[in-house]
Every structure is written in structure tokens, then in C-alpha cells.
Motif scaffolding. Structure first.
Motif, PDB file in Angstrom:
ATOM      1  N   UNK A  41       0.849  -1.183   0.000  1.00 41.84           N
ATOM      2  CA  UNK A  41       0.000   0.000   0.000  1.00 41.84           C
ATOM      3  C   UNK A  41       0.886   1.235   0.000  1.00 41.84           C
ATOM      4  N   UNK A  42       0.292   2.350  -0.347  1.00 40.29           N
ATOM      5  CA  UNK A  42       0.938   3.652  -0.221  1.00 40.29           C
ATOM      6  C   UNK A  42      -0.176   4.659   0.018  1.00 40.29           C
ATOM      7  N   UNK A  43      -0.030   5.440   1.076  1.00 43.62           N
ATOM      8  CA  UNK A  43      -1.037   6.453   1.360  1.00 43.62           C
ATOM      9  C   UNK A  43      -0.386   7.722   1.889  1.00 43.62           C
ATOM     10  N   UNK A  44      -1.128   8.800   1.786  1.00 44.67           N
ATOM     11  CA  UNK A  44      -0.666  10.117   2.209  1.00 44.67           C
ATOM     12  C   UNK A  44      -0.974  10.290   3.689  1.00 44.67           C
ATOM     13  N   UNK A  45       0.007  10.700   4.453  1.00 39.63           N
ATOM     14  CA  UNK A  45      -0.208  10.898   5.890  1.00 39.63           C
ATOM     15  C   UNK A  45      -1.247  11.985   6.151  1.00 39.63           C
ATOM     16  N   UNK A  46      -1.467  12.867   5.182  1.00 41.33           N
ATOM     17  CA  UNK A  46      -2.465  13.924   5.339  1.00 41.33           C
ATOM     18  C   UNK A  46      -3.877  13.346   5.458  1.00 41.33           C
ATOM     19  N   UNK A  54      -4.656  10.824   7.305  1.00 46.24           N
ATOM     20  CA  UNK A  54      -4.771  10.130   8.596  1.00 46.24           C
ATOM     21  C   UNK A  54      -5.009  11.118   9.733  1.00 46.24           C
ATOM     22  N   UNK A  55      -5.887  10.737  10.656  1.00 44.13           N
ATOM     23  CA  UNK A  55      -6.091  11.556  11.855  1.00 44.13           C
ATOM     24  C   UNK A  55      -4.984  11.284  12.864  1.00 44.13           C
ATOM     25  N   UNK A  56      -4.547  10.025  12.932  1.00 37.33           N
ATOM     26  CA  UNK A  56      -3.426   9.636  13.778  1.00 37.33           C
ATOM     27  C   UNK A  56      -2.472   8.806  12.922  1.00 37.33           C
ATOM     28  N   UNK A  57      -1.183   8.821  13.230  1.00 38.46           N
ATOM     29  CA  UNK A  57      -0.222   8.046  12.430  1.00 38.46           C
ATOM     30  C   UNK A  57      -0.585   6.560  12.400  1.00 38.46           C
ATOM     31  N   UNK A  58      -0.408   5.930  11.256  1.00 39.82           N
ATOM     32  CA  UNK A  58      -0.792   4.522  11.094  1.00 39.82           C
ATOM     33  C   UNK A  58       0.137   3.573  11.852  1.00 39.82           C
ATOM     34  N   UNK A  59       1.360   3.981  12.137  1.00 43.06           N
ATOM     35  CA  UNK A  59       2.292   3.178  12.936  1.00 43.06           C
ATOM     36  C   UNK A  59       3.179   4.135  13.745  1.00 43.06           C
ATOM     37  N   UNK A  60       3.865   3.635  14.754  1.00 44.54           N
ATOM     38  CA  UNK A  60       4.808   4.500  15.490  1.00 44.54           C
ATOM     39  C   UNK A  60       5.960   4.998  14.612  1.00 44.54           C
ATOM     40  N   UNK A  61       6.205   4.329  13.500  1.00 40.81           N
ATOM     41  CA  UNK A  61       7.296   4.691  12.589  1.00 40.81           C
ATOM     42  C   UNK A  61       6.869   5.722  11.553  1.00 40.81           C
ATOM     43  N   UNK A  62       5.596   6.039  11.478  1.00 43.39           N
ATOM     44  CA  UNK A  62       5.069   6.937  10.446  1.00 43.39           C
ATOM     45  C   UNK A  62       5.437   8.392  10.726  1.00 43.39           C
ATOM     46  N   UNK A  63       5.773   9.106   9.670  1.00 37.29           N
ATOM     47  CA  UNK A  63       6.085  10.532   9.776  1.00 37.29           C
ATOM     48  C   UNK A  63       4.969  11.331   9.115  1.00 37.29           C
ATOM     49  N   UNK A  64       4.615  12.442   9.739  1.00 36.39           N
ATOM     50  CA  UNK A  64       3.591  13.298   9.142  1.00 36.39           C
ATOM     51  C   UNK A  64       4.195  14.066   7.975  1.00 36.39           C
ATOM     52  N   UNK A  65       3.336  14.449   7.049  1.00 31.28           N
ATOM     53  CA  UNK A  65       3.794  15.185   5.874  1.00 31.28           C
ATOM     54  C   UNK A  65       4.511  14.320   4.859  1.00 31.28           C
ATOM     55  N   UNK A  66       4.361  13.011   4.961  1.00 38.32           N
ATOM     56  CA  UNK A  66       5.048  12.065   4.073  1.00 38.32           C
ATOM     57  C   UNK A  66       4.040  11.085   3.477  1.00 38.32           C
ATOM     58  N   UNK A  67       4.475  10.405   2.444  1.00 39.92           N
ATOM     59  CA  UNK A  67       3.718   9.275   1.911  1.00 39.92           C
ATOM     60  C   UNK A  67       4.248   8.023   2.595  1.00 39.92           C
ATOM     61  N   UNK A  68       3.345   7.175   3.023  1.00 43.13           N
ATOM     62  CA  UNK A  68       3.727   5.956   3.730  1.00 43.13           C
ATOM     63  C   UNK A  68       3.692   4.780   2.764  1.00 43.13           C
ATOM     64  N   UNK A  69       4.856   4.263   2.451  1.00 39.64           N
ATOM     65  CA  UNK A  69       4.971   3.055   1.637  1.00 39.64           C
ATOM     66  C   UNK A  69       4.884   1.892   2.621  1.00 39.64           C
ATOM     67  N   UNK A  70       3.795   1.157   2.561  1.00 40.11           N
ATOM     68  CA  UNK A  70       3.525   0.105   3.536  1.00 40.11           C
ATOM     69  C   UNK A  70       4.152  -1.205   3.067  1.00 40.11           C
ATOM     70  N   UNK A  71       4.939  -1.818   3.955  1.00 39.17           N
ATOM     71  CA  UNK A  71       5.664  -3.049   3.642  1.00 39.17           C
ATOM     72  C   UNK A  71       5.087  -4.226   4.408  1.00 39.17           C
ATOM     73  N   UNK A  72       5.202  -5.408   3.827  1.00 38.85           N
ATOM     74  CA  UNK A  72       4.757  -6.640   4.468  1.00 38.85           C
ATOM     75  C   UNK A  72       5.702  -7.751   4.028  1.00 38.85           C
ATOM     76  N   UNK A  73       5.609  -8.882   4.707  1.00 37.72           N
ATOM     77  CA  UNK A  73       6.385 -10.074   4.352  1.00 37.72           C
ATOM     78  C   UNK A  73       7.886  -9.785   4.242  1.00 37.72           C
TER      79      UNK A  73
END
Length: 145
Positions: free
Chosen positions: A72-77, A79-98
Motif C-alpha cells: 500500500x501507499x497512502x498520504x499521511x495527510x 490520517x487523523x493519527x499516524x498509522x504506525x509508530x514509525x510513520x512521519x507526518x507530511x510524508x507518503x507511507x509506503x507500507x511493507x509486508x512479508x
């Protein structure tokens, strides 16, 4: 197949801990396997959370450390709260798995953005993975690059 160069200690946090979001200034529509490549630069701004993860690890530089999947990839803008403790605001979150760490780092030159690894590098990655793991993690998805 793509690869992503990430500064240390962030690459180690993905490979050896629970960091499953890579923060970038750009979005991607790519979904599928990605090599996690540790760049030759160390980000000295990492905080206590990263220090706790990488304490005692030798931070490999300029090497492929793991294989993962971009799911997945989503815009932090959005989100009401960061999706993970590693997430930075003002960034796009490239979500990794496996995320699967390689037994031995593979020294290799990286590049900016999502880059296409050579067939030689892919052969070296496959040599380190069990056949079933390689078939599962490295499978390509149909869709945009």
C-alpha cells in the motif's frame, strides 16, 4: 521487481524490527516485491526508538539486506493519527509486508527512487532464499509500476 535504497539505521529497522512503513516525499502506485537496500549514508537524526532496535547490530552500508512486499501507499495527510509508530507526518507511507531478511548482506550499489535490480543481483538474492520463500515473496503482481 523493484529495489528501494534506504539510509541506515532505517533499513535495519525494517529488516530486523517492526518498521513496516517507509516514509517518502513521493507516492507510488507500485505493489509487489521490493529489495531493501541499505544506502551508504547513515541518518544521524534517528531517535531512541531506532537506537533500541539497532543496538548491537553492525549497520551494513551499500548492501541488499532483505526482501519485502509493497502492499500500500497512502498520504499521511489522510490520517487523523499516524498509522504506525514509525510513520512521519507530511510524508507518503509506503507500507511493507512479508519482510524476509537475507542470511548475508549482498554488497550492491543503490539508486534513488524505486529502481530495477539487475538479473545478476536477483540471482544472488534467490541463492540465499529457500525455493518456497523465493517463489512466494518474489512473485510479481499484475498492475502499474
Amino acid at each position: 521487481m523493484r529495489a528501494l535504497t534506504i539510509r541506515q539505521p532505517w533499513a535495519a529497522a525494517i529488516t530486523f524490527a517492526d518498521k513496516r512503513v517507509e516514509n517518502r516525499t513521493w507516492p507510488t502506485s507500485y505493489r509487489g516485491p521490493v529489495l531493501i537496500h541499505a544506502g551508504k549514508t547513515v541518518d544521524r537524526r534517528s531517535g531512541p526508538m531506532v537506537a533500541a532496535v539497532v543496538r548491537g547490530l553492525q549497520l551494513e552500508l551499500g548492501a541488499v539486506l532483505a526482501v519485502a512486499r509493497v502492499v500500500d501507499c497512502h498520504d499521511s495527510a489522510d490520517e487523523k493519527t499516524p498509522c504506525t509508530p514509525w510513520s512521519a507526518t507530511g510524508q507518503f507511507h509506503h507500507v511493507l509486508d512479508e519482510v524476509t531478511a537475507l542470511p548475508l548482506p549482498i554488497p550492491w550499489r543503490g539508486a534513488q527512487g524505486l529502481w530495477v535490480p539487475s538479473s545478476d543481483l536477483m540471482d544472488r538474492v534467490r541463492e540465499q532464499l529457500e525455493a518456497e520463500t523465493a517463489a512466494h515473496v518474489l512473485r510479481e503482481e499484475a498492475g502499474p509500476c
